[in-house]
Design an enzyme around this catalytic site. Structure first.
Site, short mmCIF file in Angstrom:
data_model
loop_
_atom_site.label_atom_id
_atom_site.label_comp_id
_atom_site.label_asym_id
_atom_site.label_seq_id
_atom_site.Cartn_x
_atom_site.Cartn_y
_atom_site.Cartn_z
N SER A 169 0.80 -1.22 0.00
CA SER A 169 0.00 0.00 0.00
C SER A 169 0.84 1.28 0.00
CB SER A 169 -0.95 -0.06 1.19
OG SER A 169 -1.83 1.02 1.15
N HIS A 170 0.70 2.08 1.04
CA HIS A 170 1.33 3.39 1.10
C HIS A 170 2.74 3.31 1.68
CE1 HIS A 170 -0.81 2.16 4.61
NE2 HIS A 170 0.01 2.87 5.34
N ASP A 190 -2.16 6.53 -3.45
CA ASP A 190 -1.05 5.86 -2.78
C ASP A 190 -0.46 4.75 -3.66
OD1 ASP A 190 -3.05 3.95 -2.60
OD2 ASP A 190 -2.38 3.24 -0.65
N ASP A 240 -0.76 1.52 -4.03
CA ASP A 240 -1.60 0.54 -4.72
C ASP A 240 -2.93 1.12 -5.20
OD1 ASP A 240 -2.43 0.81 -2.08
OD2 ASP A 240 -3.31 -1.18 -2.04
N ASP A 293 -5.52 2.63 -3.66
CA ASP A 293 -6.81 2.62 -2.95
C ASP A 293 -7.04 3.87 -2.11
OD1 ASP A 293 -4.93 1.87 -1.11
OD2 ASP A 293 -5.96 0.05 -0.44
N ARG A 294 -5.97 4.62 -1.85
CA ARG A 294 -6.15 5.85 -1.06
C ARG A 294 -6.25 7.08 -1.96
NH1 ARG A 294 -2.60 5.69 4.47
NH2 ARG A 294 -3.31 3.63 5.11
N LYS A 336 -11.27 0.12 -0.87
CA LYS A 336 -11.36 1.56 -1.06
C LYS A 336 -10.74 1.89 -2.41
CE LYS A 336 -7.36 2.23 1.97
NZ LYS A 336 -7.26 1.23 3.05
C1 G1P Z 1 -3.94 1.84 8.17
C2 G1P Z 1 -5.13 2.77 8.28
C3 G1P Z 1 -6.41 2.01 8.02
C4 G1P Z 1 -6.33 1.34 6.65
C5 G1P Z 1 -5.07 0.50 6.56
C6 G1P Z 1 -4.87 -0.08 5.17
O1 G1P Z 1 -4.04 0.81 9.12
O2 G1P Z 1 -5.17 3.39 9.54
O3 G1P Z 1 -7.50 2.89 8.09
O4 G1P Z 1 -7.44 0.53 6.41
O5 G1P Z 1 -3.93 1.28 6.88
O6 G1P Z 1 -4.72 0.92 4.20
P1 G1P Z 1 -3.27 0.84 10.52
O7 G1P Z 1 -1.81 1.03 10.20
O8 G1P Z 1 -3.81 2.01 11.27
O9 G1P Z 1 -3.58 -0.48 11.17
ZN ZN Z 2 -3.20 1.43 -0.28
#
Ligand code: G1P
Ligand code: ZN
Length: 542
Positions: A112-113, A276, A278, A280-281, A375
């Protein structure tokens, strides 16, 4: 030829908020990825001859793991695997492909991010046939299996060429390399009024999209530049790079600051958005207005009928517990259901499948709907463009009108990253111990009304998820929430979520941190953040 390879378990393959995430060198240990992928297959039933979708965000190690996953899927007995060309599929696009082609499930390779590269992060996530992240009962089974695994199966074959579309055979299994963008872009065109957005852009409304050298580049170029007519170059950092150009592909005010500054400058674009790693953000900024993700969910819900795909109205809204209550006021006004779930998209799947919720959101720059089961960053961006086009107002005007109608939920998240794990666990344990004694206590002018450790009872399948974050609610509707991240790969990350509701429009122009100052001080007093973490300030404020 199918080989059975003996292996020994790794004991750290517990999926977190969104799949298994580790540093690349951890994944590069012998059989590490193989063990986890076999544990996924061993935890599933009835996929013989069925289709699996595989795709990733293009980060470092993506191609290597895709080759392994393909050969293991062939050995496991899948009939077909669909892979995005170049190994690319954004997370929402993967979700859509799973749904559109009725696949059994999918493997998404992404962290992801989190940053990418040889010493950065990698991840593997399993999604079920509804297109959404596997629910806890499956991720728990995968983890249990990973601790006992003794062998995995893989076929002996040459690597598949991932760079040309078409179908090839891998053992008895078919591998179809698909265009990663087309199905997704078609779906967006069905949901939104592309004609109106094209006219808006044609009239001189300037859009800047920052794909952060991550997966959304090809999607944004196709949709924003080709189909919606924005000038070439409107999408920046459009080429997905294995290390995201050394950037942190997280669209927020810290990591997408350049785009933000650009939109805020007098001669800069009218509208900016970023996605981000991947895809989804999303982050949405209009001139003079950064839209908080919590507000974005509320505004999208309130204006949903502007978009053709939501013309009939929405059935309900779901948000994660730490997300602000801005959307709750919209649900109340519309007379529709409102659901408060634990953090993580996997909790929305049941509500979407059951038709209880149509749109969902998280404060962490995540917004989406029942069109997929993840998302979806570009979806949110297109929804905003559709609303701007339909209302013929700027982002700033739209948000301010929303606050005037519903009140404003001042909101901020403070992250303390890479905190010592024992210190972070101690902080949470101490908070849990204090819960019963907090109500009635005062911190400055704030008095605690109630405090609990959030537990969720899924209204669809009756499952219960406990210990999902400590909530401290104050008289008057303000609150602070504390939880530890489930996606980090080193040390612990403490997240502190701060929210104040302000109904009075004459007080809607205060700077956010200032508006929340007394709550931020109360959060430190309650959780002893400075003393226990040794930190004087958060690492990231969003
Ligand atoms: C974080 C975000 C959460 C999101 C997840 C995946 O998780 O806070 O809302 O769904 O990334 O993108 P966390 O690191 O807080 O567990
Ligand atoms: Zn992501």
């Amino acid at each position: 030829m199918i080989k059975t390879v003996s292996t020994t378990p790794y004991l750290d393959q517990k999926p977190g908020t969104s799949g298994l995430r580790k540093k690349v060198p951890v994944f590069q240990q012998q059989n590490y990825a193989e063990n986890f992928i076999q544990s996924i297959f061993d935890s599933l039933d009835g996929f013989e001859g069925k289709t699996l979708v595989i795709g990733g965000d293009g980060r470092y190690y993506n191609r290597e793991v895709i080759q392994v996953a393909l050969k293991m899927a062939a050995a496991a007995g899948f009939g077909k695997v669909m892979v995005g060309k170049g190994g690319i599929l954004s997370t929402p696009a993967a979700s859509h492909v799973i749904r559109k082609y009725g696949a059994f499930g999918g493997i998404i390779l992404s962290a992801s991010h989190n940053p990418g590269g040889p010493t950065e992060d990698f991840g593997i996530k399993y999604n079920i046939g509804n297109g959404g992240p596997a629910p806890e009962k499956i991720t728990d089974a995968i983890y249990a299996r990973s601790k006992a695994i003794e062998s995995y199966k893989i076929i002996d074959a040459a690597d598949v060429d991932l760079d040309s579309t078409g179908t090839v055979k891998l053992g008895a299994m078919a591998v179809e390399i698909i265009d990663p963008v087309k199905d997704y872009a078609d779906l967006m065109e069905n949901l939104f009024d592309f004609g109106a957005i094209r006219d808006l852009i044609g009239s001189g409304f300037r859009v800047a999209i920052d794909s952060m050298s991550a997966v959304t580049g090809p999607y944004a170029v196709e949709i924003i530049e080709k189909r919606l007519g924005a000038p070439a170059g409107s999408v920046r950092n459009a080429e997905p790079l294995p290390d995201f150009g050394h950037h942190h592909p997280d669209p927020n005010l810290v990591h997408a600051k350049e785009l933000y500054d650009d939109v805020m400058s007098p001669d800069g674009p009218d509208f900016g958005a970023a996605s981000d790693g991947d895809g989804d953000r999303n982050m949405v900024v209009g001139k003079g207005m950064f839209v908080t993700p919590s507000d974005s969910l509320a505004v999208i819900a309130a204006n949903a009928t502007c978009a053709p795909g939501y013309k009939a109205g929405i059935a309900g809204i779901a948000r994660s517990m730490p997300t602000s209550a801005a959307a709750d006021r919209v649900a109340e006004k519309l007379g529709i259901g409102m659901y408060e779930t634990p953090t993580g998209w996997k909790f929305f799947g049941n509500l979407l499948d059951a038709g209880k919720a149509t749109v969902c959101g998280e404060e962490s720059f995540g917004t989406g709907s029942n069109h997929v089961r993840e998302k979806d960053g570009l979806w949110a961006v297109l929804f905003w463009l559709n609303i701007v086009a339909a209302r013929k107002q700027s982002v700033k005007e739209i948000v301010e009108a929303h606050w005037a109608e519903y009140g404003r939920n001042y909101y901020s998240r403070h992250d303390y990253e890479e905190v010592d794990t024992d210190a972070a666990n101690g902080l949470v344990a101490n908070l849990r111990d204090k819960l019963a004694t907090l109500p009635g206590q005062s911190f400055g002018a704030l008095t605690v009304e109630s405090a609990d450790d959030f537990a969720y009872n899924d209204p669809v399948d009756g499952s219960v998820s406990k210990n999902q974050g400590i909530r401290v609610l104050f008289k008057g509707g303000s609150r602070v929430v504390f939880r530890l991240s489930g996606t980090g790969t080193s040390g612990a990350t403490l997240r502190v979520y701060v929210e104040r509701y302000e109904p009075d429009a004459s007080r809607h122009g205060i700077e956010t941190q200032e508006a929340l100052a007394d709550l931020i001080a109360a959060a430190d007093a309650i959780a002893e953040i400075k003393a226990r973490t040794g930190r004087n300030a958060p690492t990231v404020i969003t």
